[in-house]
Design a protein around this motif. Structure first.
Motif, PDB file in Angstrom:
ATOM      1  N   ALA A   1       0.897  -1.275   0.157  1.00 16.68           N
ATOM      2  CA  ALA A   1       0.176  -0.028   0.107  1.00 16.68           C
ATOM      3  C   ALA A   1       0.919   1.181  -0.018  1.00 16.68           C
ATOM      4  O   ALA A   1       1.832   1.233   0.540  1.00 16.68           O
ATOM      5  CB  ALA A   1      -0.743   0.035   1.312  1.00 16.68           C
ATOM      6  N   TYR A   2       0.288   2.256  -0.613  1.00 21.54           N
ATOM      7  CA  TYR A   2       0.754   3.470  -0.674  1.00 21.54           C
ATOM      8  C   TYR A   2       1.168   3.990   1.007  1.00 21.54           C
ATOM      9  O   TYR A   2       2.113   4.666   1.235  1.00 21.54           O
ATOM     10  CB  TYR A   2       0.418   4.645  -1.534  1.00 21.54           C
ATOM     11  CG  TYR A   2       0.427   4.118  -3.030  1.00 21.54           C
ATOM     12  CD1 TYR A   2       1.536   4.018  -3.703  1.00 21.54           C
ATOM     13  CD2 TYR A   2      -0.515   4.150  -3.829  1.00 21.54           C
ATOM     14  CE1 TYR A   2       1.684   3.658  -5.163  1.00 21.54           C
ATOM     15  CE2 TYR A   2      -0.656   3.910  -5.047  1.00 21.54           C
ATOM     16  CZ  TYR A   2       0.572   3.674  -5.702  1.00 21.54           C
ATOM     17  OH  TYR A   2       0.683   3.327  -7.080  1.00 21.54           O
ATOM     18  N   PHE A   3      -0.080   4.294   1.541  1.00 18.72           N
ATOM     19  CA  PHE A   3      -0.418   4.759   2.726  1.00 18.72           C
ATOM     20  C   PHE A   3      -0.922   4.087   3.649  1.00 18.72           C
ATOM     21  O   PHE A   3      -1.946   4.267   4.225  1.00 18.72           O
ATOM     22  CB  PHE A   3      -1.123   6.212   2.538  1.00 18.72           C
ATOM     23  CG  PHE A   3      -0.310   7.089   1.609  1.00 18.72           C
ATOM     24  CD1 PHE A   3       0.320   8.116   2.137  1.00 18.72           C
ATOM     25  CD2 PHE A   3      -0.840   7.364   0.253  1.00 18.72           C
ATOM     26  CE1 PHE A   3       0.940   8.768   1.219  1.00 18.72           C
ATOM     27  CE2 PHE A   3      -0.414   8.207  -0.694  1.00 18.72           C
ATOM     28  CZ  PHE A   3       0.467   9.113  -0.050  1.00 18.72           C
ATOM     29  N   GLY A   4      -0.410   2.846   4.265  1.00 19.61           N
ATOM     30  CA  GLY A   4      -0.989   1.972   5.193  1.00 19.61           C
ATOM     31  C   GLY A   4      -2.054   1.209   5.046  1.00 19.61           C
ATOM     32  O   GLY A   4      -2.941   0.807   5.904  1.00 19.61           O
ATOM     33  N   GLY A   5      -2.589   1.139   3.739  1.00 20.40           N
ATOM     34  CA  GLY A   5      -3.857   0.423   3.694  1.00 20.40           C
ATOM     35  C   GLY A   5      -5.310   1.155   3.110  1.00 20.40           C
ATOM     36  O   GLY A   5      -5.035   2.471   3.210  1.00 20.40           O
ATOM     37  N   ARG A   6      -6.376   0.380   3.427  1.00 14.06           N
ATOM     38  CA  ARG A   6      -7.661   1.057   3.044  1.00 14.06           C
ATOM     39  C   ARG A   6      -8.050   2.240   3.872  1.00 14.06           C
ATOM     40  O   ARG A   6      -8.631   3.216   3.638  1.00 14.06           O
ATOM     41  CB  ARG A   6      -8.736  -0.055   3.262  1.00 14.06           C
ATOM     42  CG  ARG A   6      -8.558  -1.131   1.783  1.00 14.06           C
ATOM     43  CD  ARG A   6      -9.921  -1.955   1.920  1.00 14.06           C
ATOM     44  NE  ARG A   6      -9.717  -2.934   0.741  1.00 14.06           N
ATOM     45  CZ  ARG A   6     -10.168  -2.536  -0.779  1.00 14.06           C
ATOM     46  NH1 ARG A   6     -10.672  -1.590  -0.823  1.00 14.06           N
ATOM     47  NH2 ARG A   6      -9.990  -3.405  -1.505  1.00 14.06           N
ATOM     48  N   ASP A   7      -7.693   2.190   5.107  1.00 15.04           N
ATOM     49  CA  ASP A   7      -8.117   3.004   6.228  1.00 15.04           C
ATOM     50  C   ASP A   7      -7.552   4.446   5.798  1.00 15.04           C
ATOM     51  O   ASP A   7      -8.143   5.421   6.450  1.00 15.04           O
ATOM     52  CB  ASP A   7      -7.661   2.646   7.610  1.00 15.04           C
ATOM     53  CG  ASP A   7      -8.417   1.679   8.096  1.00 15.04           C
ATOM     54  OD1 ASP A   7      -9.583   1.125   7.537  1.00 15.04           O
ATOM     55  OD2 ASP A   7      -8.113   0.726   9.026  1.00 15.04           O
ATOM     56  N   TYR A   8      -6.473   4.693   4.998  1.00 16.76           N
ATOM     57  CA  TYR A   8      -5.774   5.784   4.661  1.00 16.76           C
ATOM     58  C   TYR A   8      -5.877   6.257   3.434  1.00 16.76           C
ATOM     59  O   TYR A   8      -5.214   7.361   2.888  1.00 16.76           O
ATOM     60  CB  TYR A   8      -4.276   5.784   5.289  1.00 16.76           C
ATOM     61  CG  TYR A   8      -4.224   5.451   6.909  1.00 16.76           C
ATOM     62  CD1 TYR A   8      -4.466   6.518   7.739  1.00 16.76           C
ATOM     63  CD2 TYR A   8      -3.933   4.168   6.985  1.00 16.76           C
ATOM     64  CE1 TYR A   8      -4.159   6.228   9.132  1.00 16.76           C
ATOM     65  CE2 TYR A   8      -3.966   3.888   8.413  1.00 16.76           C
ATOM     66  CZ  TYR A   8      -3.924   4.918   9.499  1.00 16.76           C
ATOM     67  OH  TYR A   8      -3.811   4.693  10.809  1.00 16.76           O
ATOM     68  N   LEU A   9      -6.894   5.422   2.570  1.00 21.60           N
ATOM     69  CA  LEU A   9      -6.515   6.137   1.115  1.00 21.60           C
ATOM     70  C   LEU A   9      -6.997   7.442   0.895  1.00 21.60           C
ATOM     71  O   LEU A   9      -6.390   8.040   0.085  1.00 21.60           O
ATOM     72  CB  LEU A   9      -7.876   5.060   0.382  1.00 21.60           C
ATOM     73  CG  LEU A   9      -7.027   3.416   0.085  1.00 21.60           C
ATOM     74  CD1 LEU A   9      -8.360   2.572  -0.383  1.00 21.60           C
ATOM     75  CD2 LEU A   9      -6.167   3.520  -1.066  1.00 21.60           C
ATOM     76  N   PHE A  10      -8.006   8.093   1.682  1.00 20.63           N
ATOM     77  CA  PHE A  10      -8.351   9.163   1.366  1.00 20.63           C
ATOM     78  C   PHE A  10      -8.074  10.171   2.367  1.00 20.63           C
ATOM     79  O   PHE A  10      -8.565  11.279   2.743  1.00 20.63           O
ATOM     80  CB  PHE A  10      -9.905   9.334   1.279  1.00 20.63           C
ATOM     81  CG  PHE A  10     -10.415   8.106   0.122  1.00 20.63           C
ATOM     82  CD1 PHE A  10      -9.919   8.041  -1.031  1.00 20.63           C
ATOM     83  CD2 PHE A  10     -11.468   7.187   0.524  1.00 20.63           C
ATOM     84  CE1 PHE A  10     -10.350   7.292  -1.853  1.00 20.63           C
ATOM     85  CE2 PHE A  10     -11.683   6.233  -0.215  1.00 20.63           C
ATOM     86  CZ  PHE A  10     -11.474   6.048  -1.451  1.00 20.63           C
TER      87      PHE A  10
END
Length: 442
Positions: A191-200
């Protein structure tokens, strides 16, 4: 009623009549304006900044809706749609597509309309000639590993004398960030930013994880599949076949890679459904035999979701693409715009739209409906696309997404083109992303 959209010409011509057939009030007329997708975002920003009331309905890319929401430039549909309509959006529409138009507090600012997920196209006829049994081995619904798929590709490529094994768009552009690498990295559990929880977001308060081992393994695999095991940064795993992706893809974006596949020079190709719908059935390519020659499998995986440290990532994964419908808050025809959107949410309209445009219904249950699976060209792919619709990954969209996308695509391209080692490239990328996040932290 004015709606700006990216749609095929023949679909545009039928758009208004299809809406009235689905129940839109006869006194509402709909004018569809079309623009190149490359100019839509800039045009919207100019119009909305100026307070312009037209278009009434905006076709928003799932990759850049959120910045408009953050700027307060889209109507909050949670405050204007009936409760039963909102519940239908939450219950029946693809979750990732809905989330791509969701505000910080959970409110909805867009309704999914043109849904696009990606499977892996392959030459089913050539696989059979090479001794494989796609139907007997359930290729269409049971994802295979990248190691297995690379070996199959190498075998068929060798037996059939194909110039290319797998083609994909990997030109230095944001296509790398949003789609090609986003999917492959996710298939490895990265993940770019630590997974789904931080996508947005939140920007400035989320981990930057591009240097994790899963991301590095995704890059090592790409180096292996392109250059073979002699590459000093290839995977230390001989089960992956080397040389099945041409280095030419480093300069290809959704044109030459498709041409290579449609011209019969490649075994496998990855892209969205409309491309094969519009080009694959033409007489210049596979003609009427496209359904016999071209099959689709779920995206291969690097590791399973169970082995990934990030929940909901790993295994077969498709990048999310498509467009959602939002309402211009400056519109003088708000009630009519709401009725148009409600009409476009109906099963009758969505399935007819699929049949004239090639875009998947964003109500995922419709992918298995008779109205969709009976399509003479596209129906056979619905089992695979149903799998992909349940395993979709959005791009990490925030108000600074395009700034971050630029450095992501550059450093990923640096690594895959052998200009940097995976560890060095991702360490450099992490530093740049952290600087951007800290500068714009909210």
């Amino acid at each position: 009623m004015n709606l700006l959209s990216r749609t095929p010409k023949n679909a545009v011509e039928q758009f208004e009549s299809m809406l009235h057939e689905a129940g839109l009030s006869e006194d509402i007329s709909v004018e569809v304006s079309t623009k190149s997708p490359g100019t839509l975002e800039d045009q919207y920003r100019q119009w909305l900044n100026a307070g312009r009331g037209k278009p009434d309905i905006l076709t928003m890319d799932v990759g850049w809706s959120i910045p408009f929401i953050r700027r307060g430039q889209l109507l909050n549909l949670s405050e204007h749609l009936p409760e039963d309509t909102l519940q239908t959006i939450e219950d029946d529409f693809n979750d990732a597509s809905v989330d791509s138009s969701r505000g910080r507090e959970g409110d909805i600012f867009g309704v999914p309309f043109m849904f696009d997920v990606r499977g892996q196209y392959y030459r089913r006829d050539l696989a059979k000639e090479a001794g494989y049994d796609p139907e007997g081995e359930n290729w269409s619904t049971e994802p295979m590993s990248w190691a297995q798929f690379s070996q199959i590709t190498a075998d068929v490529q060798r037996q059939q004398g194909l110039e290319y094994g797998i083609t994909m768009p990997f030109e230095l552009s944001q296509t790398v960030t949003c789609c090609t690498f986003n999917a492959i990295m996710s298939q490895w559990g990265g993940a770019y930013f630590g997974g789904r929880d931080y996508l947005f977001g939140p920007v400035g308060d989320r981990p930057v994880t591009v240097d994790e081992e899963q991301v590095l393994d995704a890059l090592r695999m790409l180096r292996t599949l392109m250059y073979g095991h002699d590459d000093q940064h290839a995977l230390d795993d001989q089960s992956f076949a080397g040389g099945v992706i041409p280095t030419d893809v480093l300069g290809w974006r959704y044109t030459k890679d498709l041409d290579a596949f449609l011209g019969g020079n490649a075994f496998s190709y990855t892209a969205g459904l409309p491309a094969i719908a519009q080009l694959g059935a033409s007489d210049d390519n596979f003609g009427e035999n496209v359904t016999e020659k071209v099959g689709m499998i779920p995206k291969p995986y690097g590791i399973t979701e169970a082995d990934s440290k990030h929940q909901g990532i790993g295994g077969t994964m498709s990048p999310l693409a498509g467009y959602n419908l939002s309402i211009n808050p400056n519109s003088n025809s708000r009630e009519a715009a709401i009725e148009v959107i409600q009409t476009m949410m109906k099963d009758e309209f969505l399935t007819k739209w699929f049949n004239v445009s090639g875009y998947l219904p964003p109500k995922t249950a419709l992918l298995q409906s008779d109205a969709v699976t009976s399509h003479p060209l596209l129906g056979q792919y619905m089992d695979t696309l149903s799998v992909m619709a349940e395993n979709v990954i959005p791009r990490p969209v925030t108000p600074i997404y395009f700034q971050e996308s630029k450095v992501i695509s550059q450093e990923v391209h640096n690594v895959v083109s052998q200009n940097k080692a995976p560890k060095q490239g991702m360490t450099d990328l992490k530093t740049q992303l952290q600087d951007i996040e800290e500068s714009y932290g909210q």
